[in-house]
Design a protein around this motif. Structure first.
Motif, short mmCIF file in Angstrom:
data_model
loop_
_atom_site.label_atom_id
_atom_site.label_comp_id
_atom_site.label_asym_id
_atom_site.label_seq_id
_atom_site.Cartn_x
_atom_site.Cartn_y
_atom_site.Cartn_z
N PHE A 67 0.78 -1.24 0.00
CA PHE A 67 0.00 0.00 0.00
C PHE A 67 0.82 1.30 0.00
N PRO A 68 1.93 1.38 0.76
CA PRO A 68 2.67 2.65 0.74
C PRO A 68 3.04 3.13 -0.65
N TYR A 69 3.26 2.20 -1.57
CA TYR A 69 3.66 2.58 -2.92
C TYR A 69 2.58 3.40 -3.62
N LEU A 70 1.32 3.21 -3.19
CA LEU A 70 0.21 3.88 -3.87
C LEU A 70 -0.11 5.24 -3.28
N ILE A 71 0.50 5.57 -2.14
CA ILE A 71 0.12 6.81 -1.46
C ILE A 71 0.77 8.02 -2.12
N ASN A 72 0.02 9.10 -2.14
CA ASN A 72 0.51 10.36 -2.69
C ASN A 72 1.78 10.82 -1.99
N GLY A 73 2.77 11.24 -2.78
CA GLY A 73 4.08 11.61 -2.24
C GLY A 73 4.04 12.76 -1.24
N VAL A 74 3.17 13.74 -1.49
CA VAL A 74 3.09 14.88 -0.57
C VAL A 74 2.53 14.41 0.77
N ALA A 75 1.53 13.54 0.74
CA ALA A 75 0.97 13.00 1.98
C ALA A 75 2.05 12.23 2.73
N ILE A 76 2.84 11.43 2.01
CA ILE A 76 3.93 10.69 2.67
C ILE A 76 4.91 11.67 3.30
N GLY A 77 5.24 12.73 2.57
CA GLY A 77 6.15 13.73 3.11
C GLY A 77 5.65 14.28 4.44
N PHE A 78 4.37 14.62 4.52
CA PHE A 78 3.82 15.18 5.76
C PHE A 78 3.76 14.13 6.87
N VAL A 79 3.36 12.91 6.50
CA VAL A 79 3.30 11.84 7.50
C VAL A 79 4.67 11.70 8.17
N ILE B 292 9.86 17.87 -0.69
CA ILE B 292 8.66 18.16 0.11
C ILE B 292 9.02 18.28 1.58
N MET B 293 9.90 17.41 2.06
CA MET B 293 10.16 17.38 3.51
C MET B 293 11.14 18.45 3.96
N THR B 294 12.26 18.61 3.25
CA THR B 294 13.26 19.56 3.74
C THR B 294 13.55 20.66 2.74
N GLY B 295 13.02 20.56 1.52
CA GLY B 295 13.32 21.56 0.51
C GLY B 295 14.80 21.56 0.12
N GLY B 296 15.49 20.49 0.48
CA GLY B 296 16.91 20.41 0.15
C GLY B 296 17.81 21.08 1.18
N PHE C 62 3.31 14.97 -8.36
CA PHE C 62 3.52 16.27 -7.73
C PHE C 62 4.36 17.19 -8.61
N TYR C 63 5.39 16.61 -9.22
CA TYR C 63 6.40 17.37 -9.93
C TYR C 63 5.81 18.22 -11.06
N ILE C 64 5.04 17.61 -11.94
CA ILE C 64 4.52 18.32 -13.12
C ILE C 64 3.54 19.42 -12.74
N PRO C 65 2.51 19.14 -11.91
CA PRO C 65 1.62 20.25 -11.53
C PRO C 65 2.37 21.35 -10.79
N SER D 23 -2.03 21.38 -3.73
CA SER D 23 -2.81 22.04 -2.68
C SER D 23 -2.39 21.56 -1.30
N LEU D 24 -2.15 20.26 -1.20
CA LEU D 24 -1.70 19.73 0.10
C LEU D 24 -0.33 20.31 0.45
N PHE D 25 0.52 20.44 -0.57
CA PHE D 25 1.85 20.97 -0.34
C PHE D 25 1.78 22.40 0.21
N ARG D 26 0.77 23.16 -0.21
CA ARG D 26 0.63 24.54 0.26
C ARG D 26 0.19 24.62 1.71
N PHE D 27 -0.20 23.50 2.30
CA PHE D 27 -0.55 23.49 3.74
C PHE D 27 0.67 23.87 4.57
N LYS D 28 1.85 23.67 4.00
CA LYS D 28 3.07 23.89 4.76
C LYS D 28 3.17 25.31 5.29
#
Lengths: 323, 285
Positions: free
Chosen positions: A142-154, A265-269, B220-223, B238-243
Motif C-alpha cells: 500500500f505505501p507505494y500507492l500513497i501520494n508523495g506529498v501526503a507521505i512527506g507530511f506523515v 517536500i520534507m526539507t526543501g533540500g 507532484f512534480y509536473i503540476p 494544494s496539500l503541499f501549500r498546507f506547509k
C-alpha cells in the motif's frame, strides 16, 4: 511521393494471417486504383500521427533542446544567449558545491540495497503457505500507492521533535528529544528510510509475481529430495527471479540518482539533503541558469543511459522484441 | 506445569514459523504506525495538541472532524479535487486512445519506417522525465499551456510509453482472422479499429486506466512546475501549500493528508487484483 508498384515490398499493406512465416506470400491481387492505394499507404500514419507528434514534442524535442542549451549561458528568459562551449560541463565537475549532490545519492543507493533485500525476504516467505497472506501483501504494497506529498507530511510528523519516532523510543525507555532532520547525516538517513518505506512494496510485488510464475512441480520435487527451505530459495527461487532482480537494481540506481519528491517536500533540500534533481530544478527555475541546469540534466541522462546499457550487457534478458 | 518433550526438528520448525510471523507483524507495524498516528492526530483538538501529550495518545473524541472541515475549506481541497478529476478524465481518455491507436498501427500494418517508429518509442522509455523538464518547460510555455490544466494533460498523454507497450501486447493476442473477416464484409481500417480491436482491448484498457489514474493522482512534480497559480492546485500541490499557513498546525495538516490518502485506500481495497497486475505489467515491460 513517387509512384510505387504494388509488388514493391516497402509499400504499406495490412497484415495478413498466414499459416506460417515460411509460407509464400499470397499472390498480389489486381492493381487497385491509385486513390485506394494512396489511402492504404496513409492509413497507418493516420493512426500514428497523434502519438508521434506528442512523442516528438514532449520527449525528443526537449532532449535536443536540452543538449543545445547546455552549451550556452542562456537564462531561459532573455532573447540573447552566448555559446560558451563546454564551460557548463567543466563547472559541474569542478565546483565542489555542484558536485557534492552526487554524494547524497549514496545514501539512497545504500537504502536501495536494504530495500531489495527486504523485498526479497518478504516475497520469499509470502510465496509459501502463510496465514493472512493477502492482508500482509496488501499492507506491504500500500505505501507505494500513497501520494508523495501526503507521505512527506506523515514523515515530517514522524521525525519531528516529540513526534511519532520520539514517542515510540520513549516507550522503550529511550528519552530523546531529537530533531531527526536537523543534521545532515541523520536527515539523509531519515529521508532514505522514507524512500525504503515507500518503494519496498513495488519491488516486493514484482518479486512475488516472479516467484509465483515458477512452476510448482519444482518445489514438490525438491521437497521429495529433502531440500531445505534455504536450498529451495538458493536453487529454485534465486535463478527464477534473476531478470526481475536485475531490473530492480537498475530501477534503484536510476531512482537513487533522480530522487526529488520526498526530500523536496520534507526539507526543501536544506541541511545537506539537496539531491541532484533538486539542484537542477533550483538552478533552472529559481536562479534562471537554464544553460547550467541543462548541462546538469544532460550529465544525469548520460549516467542513467550508461547504467541501463551496462545492465543490458551484463544480464541479457530474453526480451520479446517489439517488432 | 507439564512439559511435553517434542523432537528437535519440530521445535526448530515452530521457532522458524514464529520468527516468520514476527517479522511480518513487525513490518506491518512499521508500515501502519506512521499512518495511524497521523489519523489520530487529525482527530485531536488544537488544545490537545498544545498540551504536548505526545504523538501516541488517543484523541479526546474519535468523532472530532473539525480539522477535516478546516482543511477542506481553508485548504481549497474542493477545487483541488475538481482540478484533479478534470485532468484525470482527459489524460486517461487521451492515453487510452493514443496508446491503442499506436499499438494498432504498429502491430497490424507493415509500412516504410515501421522499425524506426518502434525504435523511437522504445528509446523514449529510457529517458527519465525528471531530467528533461528544464527544456520541456520552454516547449510547454511556447504552446501557451503554462499555468493551464492542459499542460499536465498533454504531458501525461505524450510521455506514456508504458501504456503503448501494454496495448501492444494485447493487440498482438487478437487473432488477425477477425480483421480479415471484417474486411471481407467491407470494413475499412478505422471500422476494424473501432468495432473489433478497441472493444476487445477491455482488459488492457482497465489496466491502463488504473495504473495511469493512480500515477496521475499522485504526481507532484509536473503540476508543481507548470501550474503555480493558487486556483490551479491539484491535490498534491494544494496539500503541499498546507506547509505555509498551517505551519505548526499538525492536526490540520494531518487531516489534509488523510483526505488525500483515503480515496487511494478505497480504490486499492476495491481493485486490489487489478492494481497488483497492472503495476507488475507496467514495471516489467
Amino acid at each position: 511521393m513517387p509512384r510505387t508498384r504494388t509488388t514493391d515490398p516497402s509499400h504499406a499493406t495490412e497484415k495478413v494471417a498466414r499459416p506460417s512465416a515460411a509460407a509464400p506470400p499470397p499472390p498480389t491481387p489486381r492493381r487497385a486504383p491509385r486513390k485506394v492505394r494512396l489511402w492504404r499507404k496513409l492509413t497507418p500514419w493516420l493512426f500514428l500521427a497523434a502519438p508521434l507528434a506528442l512523442l516528438i514534442a514532449f520527449t525528443y524535442a526537449p532532449v535536443a533542446n536540452m543538449l543545445a542549451y547546455s552549451f550556452t549561458d542562456w537564462d531561459g528568459v532573455s532573447p540573447e544567449l552566448n555559446y560558451t562551449g563546454i564551460d557548463n560541463y567543466i563547472e559541474i565537475f569542478t565546483r565542489p558545491e555542484l558536485f557534492r549532490v552526487f554524494f547524497v545519492s549514496g545514501y539512497y543507493l545504500a537504502a536501495s540495497a536494504v530495500q531489495i533485500a527486504a523485498a526479497l525476504y518478504f516475497a520469499t516467505i509470502l510465496s509459501f503457505d502463510i496465514r493472512f497472506r493477502n492482508l500482509f501483501k496488501g499492507i506491504l504494497f500500500f505505501p507505494y500507492l500513497i501520494n508523495g506529498v501526503a507521505i512527506g507530511f506523515v514523515f515530517l510528523y514522524f521525525f519531528q521533535d516529540g513526534g511519532t519516532l520520539d514517542s515510540v523510543l520513549a516507550l522503550f525507555g529511550h528519552e530523546s528529544d531529537r530533531a531527526w532532520l536537523s543534521t545532515s547525516t541523520s536527515a539523509n538517513i531519515s529521508l532514505a528510510g522514507v524512500s525504503v518505506w515507500r518503494y519496498m512494496g513495488l519491488n516486493f510485488v514484482l518479486f512475488l509475481g516472479a516467484i509465483q510464475s515458477i512452476p510448482g512441480e519444482l518445489y514438490e520435487a525438491a521437497e521429495l529430495d529433502g531440500a531445505s527451505r534455504w536450498h529451495q530459495f538458493r536453487y529454485i527461487i534465486a535463478p527464477g527471479i534473476r531478470p526481475v532482480l536485475s531490473l530492480s537494481v537498475i530501477l534503484s540506481i536510476s531512482g537513487s540518482l533522480s530522487v526529488f519528491e520526498i526530500p523536496y517536500i520534507m526539507t526543501g533540500g536544506a541541511t545537506g539533503t539537496e539531491t541532484f534533481v533538486i539542484q537542477t530544478v533550483k538552478l533552472a527555475f529559481q536562479f534562471n541558469k537554464t544553460g547550467l541546469a541543462s548541462a546538469a540534466a544532460v550529465v544525469l541522462l548520460l549516467i542513467i543511459l550508461a547504467v541501463t546499457w551496462l545492465q543490458r550487457r551484463l544480464v541479457p534478458d530474453e526480451r520479446v522484441d517489439l517488432v | 506445569m507439564t512439559t511435553l518433550t517434542t523432537p528437535a526438528p519440530v521445535v526448530r520448525r515452530r521457532v522458524a514459523r514464529t520468527l516468520t510471523y514476527l517479522s511480518l507483524v513487525g513490518a506491518s507495524v512499521v508500515v501502519l504506525l506512521p499512518l495511524l498516528v497521523v489519523l489520530l492526530t487529525s482527530l485531536k483538538t488544537e488544545r490537545q495538541m498544545a498540551d504536548d501529550s505526545g504523538a501516541l495518545t488517543l484523541p479526546d473524541s474519535l468523532l472530532n472532524f473539525e480539522n477535516y472541515a478546516t482543511a477542506f475549506r481553508d485548504g481549497d481541497m474542493l477545487a483541488a479535487f475538481g482540478n484533479t478529476a478534470f485532468i484525470l478524465v482527459f489524460a486517461i481518455t487521451g492515453t487510452v486512445l493514443i496508446g491503442s491507436m499506436a499499438a494498432y498501427a504498429i502491430d497490424r500494418f507493415t509500412f516504410r519506417f515501421r522499425k524506426l517508429v518502434v525504435a523511437l518509442f522504445l528509446v523514449a522509455t529510457l529517458v527519465p522525465g525528471v531530467t528533461t523538464q528544464v527544456a520541456t518547460f520552454q516547449i510547454v510555455d511556447s504552446f501557451g499551456m503554462f499555468d493551464t490544466l492542459w499542460a499536465p494533460i498533454a504531458l501525461y498523454m505524450g510521455t506514456d510509453i508504458v501504456s503503448i507497450y501494454i496495448f501492444l501486447q494485447f493487440v498482438r493476442s487478437i487473432p488477425i482472422s477477425l480483421d480479415e473477416s471484417a474486411r471481407l464484409d467491407g470494413a475499412n481500417a478505422f471500422t476494424i479499429y473501432r468495432k473489433i480491436i478497441f472493444p476487445l482491448l477491455k482488459p488492457a484498457i482497465a489496466t491502463v486506466v488504473i495504473v495511469k489514474g493512480i500515477t496521475v493522482y499522485n504526481d507532484f512534480y509536473i503540476p508543481f512546475l507548470y501550474m503555480p497559480s493558487d486556483d490551479r492546485g491539484v491535490i498534491s500541490t494544494s496539500l503541499f501549500r498546507f506547509k505555509g499557513p498551517f505551519g505548526a498546525h499538525w492536526e490540520t495538516i494531518s487531516a489534509g493528508a488523510v483526505l488525500v490518502i483515503l480515496p487511494t485506500l478505497i480504490v486499492f481495497l476495491l481493485l486490489q487484483r487489478f492494481i497488483y497486475n497492472g503495476f507488475m505489467r507496467g514495471a516489467t515491460k
